[in-house]
Design a protein around this motif. Structure first.
Motif, PDB file in Angstrom:
ATOM      1  N   ASP A 233       0.880  -1.224  -0.194  1.00 40.65           N
ATOM      2  CA  ASP A 233      -0.118   0.043   0.013  1.00 40.65           C
ATOM      3  C   ASP A 233       0.972   1.171   0.048  1.00 40.65           C
ATOM      4  O   ASP A 233       1.354   1.706   1.054  1.00 40.65           O
ATOM      5  CB  ASP A 233      -0.930  -0.197   1.270  1.00 40.65           C
ATOM      6  CG  ASP A 233      -1.947   0.991   1.429  1.00 40.65           C
ATOM      7  OD1 ASP A 233      -1.781   2.176   0.570  1.00 40.65           O
ATOM      8  OD2 ASP A 233      -3.001   0.848   1.906  1.00 40.65           O
ATOM      9  N   SER A 234       1.099   1.734  -1.222  1.00 46.66           N
ATOM     10  CA  SER A 234       2.190   2.726  -1.296  1.00 46.66           C
ATOM     11  C   SER A 234       1.695   4.158  -0.586  1.00 46.66           C
ATOM     12  O   SER A 234       2.563   5.108   0.018  1.00 46.66           O
ATOM     13  CB  SER A 234       2.597   3.301  -2.843  1.00 46.66           C
ATOM     14  OG  SER A 234       1.295   3.478  -3.288  1.00 46.66           O
ATOM     15  N   ALA A 235       0.180   4.418  -0.547  1.00 47.61           N
ATOM     16  CA  ALA A 235      -0.289   5.704  -0.197  1.00 47.61           C
ATOM     17  C   ALA A 235      -0.194   5.333   1.549  1.00 47.61           C
ATOM     18  O   ALA A 235       0.250   6.579   2.229  1.00 47.61           O
ATOM     19  CB  ALA A 235      -1.713   5.613  -0.310  1.00 47.61           C
ATOM     20  N   LEU A 236      -0.264   4.414   2.010  1.00 45.00           N
ATOM     21  CA  LEU A 236       0.131   4.195   3.604  1.00 45.00           C
ATOM     22  C   LEU A 236       1.292   4.331   3.873  1.00 45.00           C
ATOM     23  O   LEU A 236       1.686   4.981   4.838  1.00 45.00           O
ATOM     24  CB  LEU A 236      -0.776   2.862   3.872  1.00 45.00           C
ATOM     25  CG  LEU A 236      -0.333   2.382   5.481  1.00 45.00           C
ATOM     26  CD1 LEU A 236      -1.313   3.268   6.239  1.00 45.00           C
ATOM     27  CD2 LEU A 236      -0.979   0.901   5.857  1.00 45.00           C
ATOM     28  N   PHE A 237       2.243   3.608   2.834  1.00 47.28           N
ATOM     29  CA  PHE A 237       3.766   3.709   3.244  1.00 47.28           C
ATOM     30  C   PHE A 237       4.123   5.198   3.299  1.00 47.28           C
ATOM     31  O   PHE A 237       4.876   5.679   4.458  1.00 47.28           O
ATOM     32  CB  PHE A 237       4.284   3.139   2.326  1.00 47.28           C
ATOM     33  CG  PHE A 237       5.798   2.946   2.153  1.00 47.28           C
ATOM     34  CD1 PHE A 237       6.335   1.888   3.056  1.00 47.28           C
ATOM     35  CD2 PHE A 237       6.666   3.787   1.654  1.00 47.28           C
ATOM     36  CE1 PHE A 237       7.765   1.749   3.225  1.00 47.28           C
ATOM     37  CE2 PHE A 237       8.052   3.842   1.825  1.00 47.28           C
ATOM     38  CZ  PHE A 237       8.668   2.789   2.687  1.00 47.28           C
ATOM     39  N   ASN A 238       3.855   5.857   2.584  1.00 46.46           N
ATOM     40  CA  ASN A 238       3.964   7.378   2.365  1.00 46.46           C
ATOM     41  C   ASN A 238       3.472   8.089   3.572  1.00 46.46           C
ATOM     42  O   ASN A 238       4.172   9.119   3.775  1.00 46.46           O
ATOM     43  CB  ASN A 238       3.561   8.107   0.743  1.00 46.46           C
ATOM     44  CG  ASN A 238       4.450   7.472  -0.206  1.00 46.46           C
ATOM     45  OD1 ASN A 238       5.525   7.212  -0.054  1.00 46.46           O
ATOM     46  ND2 ASN A 238       3.827   7.137  -1.368  1.00 46.46           N
ATOM     47  N   LYS A 239       2.309   7.826   4.032  1.00 41.36           N
ATOM     48  CA  LYS A 239       1.680   8.484   5.207  1.00 41.36           C
ATOM     49  C   LYS A 239       2.454   8.142   6.185  1.00 41.36           C
ATOM     50  O   LYS A 239       2.761   9.355   7.213  1.00 41.36           O
ATOM     51  CB  LYS A 239       0.227   7.922   5.203  1.00 41.36           C
ATOM     52  CG  LYS A 239      -0.552   8.248   6.420  1.00 41.36           C
ATOM     53  CD  LYS A 239      -2.007   8.063   6.423  1.00 41.36           C
ATOM     54  CE  LYS A 239      -2.518   8.070   7.891  1.00 41.36           C
ATOM     55  NZ  LYS A 239      -1.868   7.138   8.990  1.00 41.36           N
ATOM     56  N   VAL A 240       2.936   6.950   6.696  1.00 42.56           N
ATOM     57  CA  VAL A 240       3.600   6.630   7.651  1.00 42.56           C
ATOM     58  C   VAL A 240       5.002   7.448   7.728  1.00 42.56           C
ATOM     59  O   VAL A 240       5.379   7.805   8.782  1.00 42.56           O
ATOM     60  CB  VAL A 240       4.081   5.019   7.700  1.00 42.56           C
ATOM     61  CG1 VAL A 240       5.047   4.540   8.889  1.00 42.56           C
ATOM     62  CG2 VAL A 240       2.539   4.281   8.040  1.00 42.56           C
TER      63      VAL A 240
END
Length: 377
Positions: A233-240
Motif C-alpha cells: 500500500d504505497s499511500a499508507l507507506f508514504n503516510k507513515v
C-alpha cells in the motif's frame, strides 16, 4: 486493517530492548524468542517498524508452515504452496535458510530444494520461472527449520536494518550500527546529557546518538522488500513516512566525537554528513589519554581495540591506561565499554556496575558500565 503474525530478529541480548520498541509502536501479543520477537500487527505497524526500529535486524511475515522429515518432503510441501500469488514472473527472488536439529544438515541445500520447488511449480503453472536475484532481489524468502518444523516467511526488510546507508567508508572492525544503538539505549542516555565518543573510529556511536537524540528514524530514506509485494500500500507507506518525518526534532545536543587518526576523522565527517547528523556532532582530533572532557558530567562510550589487533603486552597496558584516564579525568561521569578481550578488561582496574554479554562482529563480547565517582564512594 487486517492483523497478522510478524517475527522480528535481533542481536543476542537485545530481545528486551526490541520488545520495548515494538510495544511503543503498538505491537500486540508480544512473545520473546531467542534473538527474535514474535508479535501481531498490521501493514501500518510493519512499515513503521522497518523505518523506526533501532534494534531489529529484519521483520519476517510467516506465510506457510509444515513438518518435513527429509528433502523429498521439504520439496513437495514447498512446491504445493501457491507461489504464483506471491511472486510475479518478472520479479527476482532469493532464499535465506537457517536450520537447527538433526533432520537437515546444510542450510544451503535446504535453500536450493525450496528454490527448485518454486521454479518447478512456476514451470508447471506458467510455463516459465522467475529468476533468482543474487544482488538486490525483489522478493526475499526466509526458511526457518527447527528439527522437522519448517516455517516459510517473506522478508519484509531485504538488506538488514543495521545497514543504515550512512557508513560508506569505515576503519578496521567498526561497531555494528544496531549494536551501537542498543548500547546507547541500554545506558539510558538522553539528549540533555553530554555524550563522549573518545575513540570514535568510524563515528558509529556518535551518529547513532544523534539519530536517537533528534528522534530521526534510522531507516527513513531507504527501500524495503515489502515495497515489491503484491499487496503493498504505497499511500499508507508514504503516510507513515511523512508522520515519522514530522516527529524529528532539533535539540541542542552535546556529542563529542574524538579520534587520534586524521583518516578516521575524514571517515567520521563523511559518514555524519551522509546521515544528515554532522551539525549535531562536535568532531576534533584528540588523544583520549591526553585530553580533558569539556563538561562536568556526561556518558563516555568506548569500543577499544581488541587483542586480535594489538600485541598482548600492548593491549594490557592500553586497557590499564583507559582505566587510569577514566579515574583521573572523568570523575562524575558514567562510562560504558564493550570489548571481546576478557583478560584485558580486567586491567581497566574499575569495578563494573553492570556486565552484559553480547556479540560483536561474531566475537563473544562484554559490555561494562562504570560509575566514576568524585572522591571516595
Amino acid at each position: 486493517m487486517q492483523k497478522y503474525e510478524i517475527v522480528a530478529t535481533t542481536l543476542m541480548g537485545f530481545e528486551n530492548l526490541l520488545i520495548d520498541e515494538l510495544r511503543s509502536f503498538g505491537a500486540e501479543n508480544i512473545e520473546k524468542l531467542r534473538r527474535a520477537i514474535r508479535f501481531v500487527g498490521d501493514d501500518e505497524l510493519l512499515y513503521k517498524a522497518n523505518m523506526l526500529s533501532r534494534t531489529a535486524i529484519r521483520f519476517l511475515v510467516p506465510i506457510d508452515d509444515f513438518t518435513a522429515e527429509n528433502e523429498t518432503e521439504l520439496y513437495n510441501k514447498a512446491k504445493s504452496f501457491p507461489w504464483e500469488k506471491v511472486l510475479h514472473l518478472n520479479q527476482t527472488f532469493s532464499i535465506d535458510a537457517t536450520i537447527s536439529g538433526n533432520h537437515f544438515s546444510n542450510s544451503h541445500y535446504v535453500a536450493l530444494k525450496v528454490k527448485d520447488a518454486i521454479a518447478d511449480r512456476f514451470r508447471e503453472k506458467k510455463g516459465k520461472r522467475p529468476d533468482v536475484g543474487k544482488d538486490n532481489p525483489d522478493i526475499v524468502i526466509n526458511i526457518h527449520v527447527t528439527g522437522s518444523e519448517v516455517v516459510i516467511s517473506l522478508d519484509s526488510t531485504g538488506v538488514s536494518l543495521d545497514r543504515r546507508g550512512y557508513r560508506i567508508k569505515s576503519n578496521e572492525a567498526p561497531i555494528n550500527e544496531i549494536l551501537a544503538a542498543g548500547i546507547i539505549l541500554i545506558s539510558g542516555w538522553n539528549a540533555a546529557l553530554p555524550f563522549y565518543d573518545p575513540m570514535a573510529g568510524s563515528g558509529t556511536f556518535s551518529i547513532e546518538a544523534a539519530l536517537i537524540g533528534t528522534k530521526t528514524p534510522p531507516n527513513l530514506n531507504r527501500s524495503f522488500c515489502l515495497q515489491n509485494w503484491r499487496d503493498f500500500d504505497s499511500a499508507l507507506f508514504n503516510k507513515v513516512k511523512a508522520e515519522l518525518k514530522s516527529q524529528i526534532i532539533e535539540p541542542d545536543l552535546k556529542i563529542f566525537a574524538r579520534d587520534i587518526l586524521p583518516k578516521n576523522l575524514e571517515i567520521i565527517a563523511e559518514n555524519a554528513e551522509l546521515a544528515g547528523m554532522d551539525e549535531y556532532i562536535n568532531l576534533k582530533k584528540a588523544d583520549f589519554f591526553e585530553t580533558e572532557p569539556t563538561t562536568e558530567n556526561g556518558i563516555v562510550f568506548l569500543n577499544p581495540p581488541y587483542g586480535e589487533r594489538m600485541k598482548m603486552d600492548d593491549v594490557f597496558d592500553f586497557y590499564s591506561r583507559i582505566g587510569d584516564t577514566l579515574k583521573q579525568k572523568y570523575a562524575g561521569f558514567e562510562a560504558w565499554m564493550i570489548s571481546s578481550d576478557k583478560e584485558a578488561i580486567k586491567k581497566v582496574g574499575l569495578r563494573g556496575e553492570q556486565k552484559i554479554d553480547l556479540l560483536n562482529g561474531g566475537l563473544d563480547a562484554r559490555l561494562l558500565k562504570y560509575e566514576l565517582y568524585k572522591g571516595k564512594k
